[in-house]
Design a protein around this motif. Structure first.
Motif, PDB file in Angstrom:
ATOM      1  N   GLU A   1      21.470  34.340  -8.541  1.00  0.00           N
ATOM      2  CA  GLU A   1      21.679  35.768  -8.320  1.00  0.00           C
ATOM      3  C   GLU A   1      23.108  36.142  -7.975  1.00  0.00           C
ATOM      4  OE1 GLU A   1      17.571  37.309  -7.383  1.00  0.00           O
ATOM      5  OE2 GLU A   1      18.162  36.350  -5.509  1.00  0.00           O
ATOM      6  N   GLY A   2      23.986  35.151  -7.939  1.00  0.00           N
ATOM      7  CA  GLY A   2      25.378  35.425  -7.587  1.00  0.00           C
ATOM      8  C   GLY A   2      25.998  36.496  -8.468  1.00  0.00           C
ATOM      9  N   ARG A   3      25.720  36.412  -9.773  1.00  0.00           N
ATOM     10  CA  ARG A   3      26.344  37.372 -10.678  1.00  0.00           C
ATOM     11  C   ARG A   3      25.718  38.756 -10.569  1.00  0.00           C
ATOM     12  NH1 ARG A   3      30.674  35.327 -10.221  1.00  0.00           N
ATOM     13  NH2 ARG A   3      31.578  36.747 -11.740  1.00  0.00           N
ATOM     14  N   ILE A   4      24.455  38.819 -10.121  1.00  0.00           N
ATOM     15  CA  ILE A   4      23.816  40.126  -9.930  1.00  0.00           C
ATOM     16  C   ILE A   4      24.452  40.807  -8.720  1.00  0.00           C
ATOM     17  CG2 ILE A   4      21.634  41.323  -9.563  1.00  0.00           C
ATOM     18  CD1 ILE A   4      20.217  38.894 -10.752  1.00  0.00           C
ATOM     19  N   VAL A   5      24.643  40.022  -7.650  1.00  0.00           N
ATOM     20  CA  VAL A   5      25.321  40.542  -6.459  1.00  0.00           C
ATOM     21  C   VAL A   5      26.709  41.037  -6.866  1.00  0.00           C
ATOM     22  CG1 VAL A   5      26.287  39.913  -4.207  1.00  0.00           C
ATOM     23  CG2 VAL A   5      24.046  39.030  -4.900  1.00  0.00           C
ATOM     24  N   PHE A   6      27.408  40.218  -7.670  1.00  0.00           N
ATOM     25  CA  PHE A   6      28.742  40.575  -8.146  1.00  0.00           C
ATOM     26  C   PHE A   6      28.699  41.897  -8.913  1.00  0.00           C
ATOM     27  CE2 PHE A   6      31.847  40.294 -11.683  1.00  0.00           C
ATOM     28  CZ  PHE A   6      33.017  40.327 -10.939  1.00  0.00           C
ATOM     29  N   ALA A   7      27.714  42.038  -9.795  1.00  0.00           N
ATOM     30  CA  ALA A   7      27.606  43.241 -10.634  1.00  0.00           C
ATOM     31  C   ALA A   7      27.486  44.498  -9.770  1.00  0.00           C
ATOM     32  CB  ALA A   7      26.421  43.123 -11.584  1.00  0.00           C
ATOM     33  N   SER A   8      26.687  44.423  -8.716  1.00  0.00           N
ATOM     34  CA  SER A   8      26.533  45.588  -7.833  1.00  0.00           C
ATOM     35  C   SER A   8      27.820  45.843  -7.054  1.00  0.00           C
ATOM     36  CB  SER A   8      25.373  45.370  -6.859  1.00  0.00           C
ATOM     37  OG  SER A   8      24.149  45.377  -7.565  1.00  0.00           O
ATOM     38  N   LEU A   9      28.468  44.769  -6.633  1.00  0.00           N
ATOM     39  CA  LEU A   9      29.717  44.935  -5.877  1.00  0.00           C
ATOM     40  C   LEU A   9      30.794  45.571  -6.741  1.00  0.00           C
ATOM     41  CD1 LEU A   9      29.891  41.610  -3.799  1.00  0.00           C
ATOM     42  CD2 LEU A   9      29.516  43.938  -2.939  1.00  0.00           C
ATOM     43  N   VAL A  10      30.862  45.198  -8.018  1.00  0.00           N
ATOM     44  CA  VAL A  10      31.870  45.791  -8.902  1.00  0.00           C
ATOM     45  C   VAL A  10      31.679  47.299  -8.964  1.00  0.00           C
ATOM     46  CG1 VAL A  10      32.747  45.952 -11.258  1.00  0.00           C
ATOM     47  CG2 VAL A  10      32.188  43.721 -10.330  1.00  0.00           C
TER      48      VAL A  10
END
Lengths: 121, 415
Positions: free
Chosen positions: B20-29
């Protein structure tokens, strides 16, 4: 976000009547953009044969009769717009009459805060 | 043996980072409007989780916890980075609007993930940049690995990625899922990035190895993700196409690195579960009536998978599917493939006539596979001199070592 739309095409590709039509169609777009508060400035340019280029070398001014670079397509006009993002700028650029036979280059403006703003009427 | 709680947390965090790291990243972006800042905040959030979770236990919704923490970390980063206070009020504003990430339903995360995909595949970015950014930002593959996959140096790849991110930020590319009106065009560019990635891993366009399986695996993973987020017919069609091609990977080359053509493959090596999954997807894409080029290509691949012997192939159906494909697009490469299928049904003479017609039009004259196909027809017709000439042309234009070795072997066999 401000974007400068630079319209390049071959000057020889346009008849006088087509050029006139292009200017009228562009003016319509200007008014439409203005009503949405997206318009800053726009104008066609006189032919590249009227261009003068200047540079300073070792304190000496050099004047060149002609454009900065001889290219197959010439800068023929511009729009300066203020929209939310590149996607909106692309949408507007895609509707300019120049896009059909030339190319519209979209350049985001480097915003310098505090400069006087001139609104072209 | 007692279970060490710290190592348990480590394991859990590791798993969350990978899945889920990239999902967290996507929301942070989306929240901080900046790829670099989001990446930094992501890492700080995981570092904070390491401490906090050991003390307080694993939160109920780790994803939401990490996003929420990352958001605060981003503000800290900005405060540390510069003294200009101006950008902070703006950030706090987005924070106020979204206080309870814990209450997000899954669709919010999905939307952010889609935003990231569509932004990395934005048409204002060059295709090579789209692929690099997607692998880096959506799949989380390291720059070094991407560079290796595309046989370039890490600094070159890093520069491409940095330039891409910088254009997104400076030219202000929208971080949004396209509207229904724009979707077909935008989706096309996402699908072509995924397919390019798959093909680069399935049949490397240059270099000395035939396939780079990791790239294909990533492409399939991305295809599955997209199919889950946005189950359009063509998304399913592309996933099916990749799975069906992937099912034959083992059979496509010999141990010593020689290519084995479809007709000579040991079909018992084909992966039955990938075929079953691919076929089910093709069927649902076809049923929807919305399928396009990827769906039809997947259907062609599925027909090949239908039989255990090349003799049992339904060439008539394959030709009909190629015709369908050509009715929607002009493509000499597809025409060439159709000619190969026609040759299988009606004999090499008919096939050769069709191939020569394509070459005579001046198309594919630098495409090695056009000459390889022509050479194969001549070989079957025992027109050895013509076959040799065509193989030589194919070798000239081939950029890939295993392919070249295969062609040279065929050429030698004619002596």
């Amino acid at each position: 976000m401000k974007y400068l739309l630079l319209i390049y095409s071959k000057e020889a590709d346009w008849t006088d009547a087509e050029r006139e039509q292009c200017i009228q169609d562009s003016a319509k777009i200007c008014r439409e953009l203005d009503s949405k508060r997206q318009y800053l400035s726009a104008s066609p340019l006189l032919p590249v044969a009227t261009a003068t280029s200047i540079r300073l070398r070792q304190g000496k001014r050099e004047v060149i009769d002609g454009p900065f670079a001889e290219t197959t397509e010439q800068l023929g006009g511009y729009f300066l717009i203020d929209v939310a993002n590149l996607d909106e700028a692309m949408e507007i650029a895609g509707r300019l009459p120049g896009v059909q036979r030339g190319t519209v280059e979209i350049r985001p403006i480097y915003d310098v805060p505090g400069l006087p703003i001139v609104k072209v009427e | 043996m007692p279970i060490d709680p710290v190592s348990l947390i480590h394991k859990k965090l590791d798993a969350v980072y990978r899945s889920e790291g990239r999902i967290v990243f996507a929301s942070l972006v989306r929240m901080v409007s900046d790829f670099e800042l989001a990446e930094e905040a992501l890492h700080e959030a995981f570092a904070a989780a390491l401490e906090q979770w050991v003390k307080d236990g694993i939160p109920e919704n780790p994803k939401a916890w990490l996003i929420s923490c990352g958001r605060f970390k981003a503000i800290d980063v900005i405060r540390r980075r510069n003294r200009f206070e101006k950008s902070i009020p703006e950030l706090s504003l987005t924070m106020d609007q979204e206080v309870t990430i814990e209450d997000w339903d899954e669709s919010r995360f999905k939307d952010d993930h889609l935003r990231l995909i569509f932004t990395c595949c934005h048409p204002a970015l060059a295709p090579s940049t789209q692929v690099a950014l997607t692998l880096r930002e959506v799949c989380g593959i390291t720059t070094e690995e991407i560079a290796e996959a595309f046989l370039t140096t890490a600094p070159t790849m890093a520069q491409r990625i940095v330039r891409g991110k910088s254009k997104i930020k400076l030219a202000k590319i929208r971080y949004e899922i396209p509207s229904v009106k724009e979707l077909p065009d935008r989706l096309d560019s996402v699908l072509s990035v995924i397919y390019l990635e798959f093909n680069e891993g399935y049949s490397a366009s240059f270099g000395d190895v035939l396939t780079r399986p990791n790239l294909s695996q990533e492409a399939i993973r991305l295809g599955r993700l997209l199919a889950e987020l946005l189950p359009d017919a063509e998304v399913l069609g592309l996933l099916a196409l990749m799975l069906l091609n992937e099912s034959r990977r083992e059979a496509r080359s010999s141990r010593d690195g020689y290519i084995i053509l479809l007709e000579n493959q040991d079909r018992s090596l084909w992966n039955a579960s990938l075929i079953a999954e691919g076929k089910a997807l093709v069927e649902s894409a076809l049923r929807s009536g919305q399928g396009g080029a990827y769906t039809v290509q997947a259907a062609i691949s599925a027909v090949h998978s239908d039989t255990h012997f090349v003799e049992g192939t339904d060439w008539g159906q394959i030709i009909a599917l190629y015709d369908l494909l050509l009715s929607g697009m002009e493509s000499p490469v597809v025409e060439l493939n159709r000619a190969v299928a026609v040759a299988m049904r009606d004999g090499p003479e008919v096939g050769l006539r069709l191939m020569n017609a394509i070459l005579d039009r001046g198309e594919l004259t630098r495409y090695h596979l056009a000459y390889a196909a022509k050479a194969d027809m001549c070989r079957r017709l025992a027109r050895n001199d013509e076959a040799k000439a065509a193989y030589s042309m194919a070798i000239t234009f081939s950029r890939q070592e295993p392919e070249r070795r295969f062609l040279e072997k065929r050429l030698k066999a004619l002596d």
